[in-house]
Design a protein around this motif. Structure first.
Motif, PDB file in Angstrom:
ATOM      1  N   ARG A 154       0.806  -1.209   0.000  1.00  0.00           N
ATOM      2  CA  ARG A 154       0.000   0.000   0.000  1.00  0.00           C
ATOM      3  C   ARG A 154       0.846   1.269   0.000  1.00  0.00           C
ATOM      4  N   LEU A 155       1.829   1.299   0.868  1.00  0.00           N
ATOM      5  CA  LEU A 155       2.579   2.538   1.053  1.00  0.00           C
ATOM      6  C   LEU A 155       3.926   2.538   0.354  1.00  0.00           C
TER       7      LEU A 155
ATOM      8  N   SER B   8      -0.459  -7.026   3.264  1.00  0.00           N
ATOM      9  CA  SER B   8      -1.028  -5.841   3.875  1.00  0.00           C
ATOM     10  C   SER B   8      -1.024  -6.057   5.374  1.00  0.00           C
TER      11      SER B   8
ATOM     12  N   ILE C  53       0.196  -1.157   9.114  1.00  0.00           N
ATOM     13  CA  ILE C  53       0.478   0.173   8.568  1.00  0.00           C
ATOM     14  C   ILE C  53      -0.308   0.406   7.281  1.00  0.00           C
ATOM     15  N   ASP C  54      -0.493  -0.667   6.498  1.00  0.00           N
ATOM     16  CA  ASP C  54      -1.281  -0.535   5.273  1.00  0.00           C
ATOM     17  C   ASP C  54      -2.757  -0.320   5.601  1.00  0.00           C
TER      18      ASP C  54
ATOM     19  N   ALA D 100      -3.282   3.184   6.592  1.00  0.00           N
ATOM     20  CA  ALA D 100      -3.282   4.093   5.445  1.00  0.00           C
ATOM     21  C   ALA D 100      -4.619   4.037   4.714  1.00  0.00           C
TER      22      ALA D 100
ATOM     23  N   THR E 242      -7.160   5.862   6.717  1.00  0.00           N
ATOM     24  CA  THR E 242      -6.926   7.309   6.635  1.00  0.00           C
ATOM     25  C   THR E 242      -7.450   7.870   5.321  1.00  0.00           C
ATOM     26  N   ASP E 243      -7.322   7.084   4.259  1.00  0.00           N
ATOM     27  CA  ASP E 243      -7.816   7.524   2.957  1.00  0.00           C
ATOM     28  C   ASP E 243      -9.304   7.821   2.987  1.00  0.00           C
TER      29      ASP E 243
END
Lengths: 33, 191
Positions: free
Chosen positions: B7-8, B28, B31-32, B35, B38-39
């Motif tokens: 993802r990042l 994933s 942390i993914d 993210a 957060t999106d």
């Protein structure tokens, strides 16, 4: 409320629309010949 | 070897995660997931323009434009046109004030090629005569589909009844403000 006459002007470089006073329009005309 | 998260694109060390020094983790993970979560959140204000000059007195005209703006895919947006107006004359008049899409590259003042999205009608009564008002902003609630959408945005006033002209007011203490807010991930809650 006093509103002075304004004239629509589009900047050819940015395609952004502005409303200018008569004096500003005259200045533009002078600059652009 | 080192690798990156899907993802990042974060680079992970070659030795993997703590529970194993031999297993490569390219899944994933937290942390993914963070993210992605957060999106979904609103990003808030993504565009704003303050205009401190009035328009001319018009009957049907583009008052302002955003020459190009890209709405990201699968997002919700609010486009807000907040302004006062002045009408001169002595008749009841109605003006439709609308937010429109237009092709990028169309001249800013062009009244054709517009796709009307949403608007509000403004009204001034005879007995008030020349008068100023602000009956709330014009708001377009917008939701994008699976692809980015790049458009020119045009803010238009049109007389739909009466004989008056309209001036969109702008001065140092009463500015016309154009804003775009990102309200988060699209959820299909409106069209």
């Amino acid at each position: 409320m006093e509103i002075e006459d304004r004239y629509q002007w589009v900047d050819p470089e940015t395609n952004q629309l502005y409303w200018l006073t008569k004096e500003q329009m005259e200045e533009l005309a002078e600059k652009n010949g | 070897m080192s690798t990156s998260t899907p993802r990042l694109g974060l680079v992970k060390p070659a030795n993997g995660e703590a529970y194993s020094v031999s297993t490569l983790n390219n899944n994933s993970d937290l942390i993914d997931a963070f993210a992605l979560a957060t999106d979904k959140l609103p990003k808030g204000l993504v565009y704003q323009l303050h205009v401190a000059t009035s328009s001319g007195a018009v009957l049907d005209s583009i008052i302002n434009n955003i020459a190009t703006f890209t709405f990201k895919a699968n997002r919700k947006y609010r486009i807000i046109w907040d302004f006062s107006y002045l009408m001169s004359g002595n008749s009841d008049s109605l003006f439709y004030c609308s937010i429109n899409w237009a092709p990028v590259g169309d001249a800013a003042d062009l009244l054709t090629g517009l796709t009307a999205t949403d608007g509000r009608t403004k009204f001034v009564q005879t007995f008030i005569g020349a008068s100023t008002g602000s009956t709330g902003p014009v708001v377009k609630y917008h939701q994008t589909a699976g692809a980015d959408q790049t458009v020119q945005i045009k803010f238009r006033v049109q007389r739909v009844y009466g004989d008056d002209s309209i001036t969109v007011v702008g001065n140092a203490n009463e500015r016309a403000v154009y804003s775009i807010y990102d309200d988060g991930l699209a959820d299909g809650s409106f069209g």
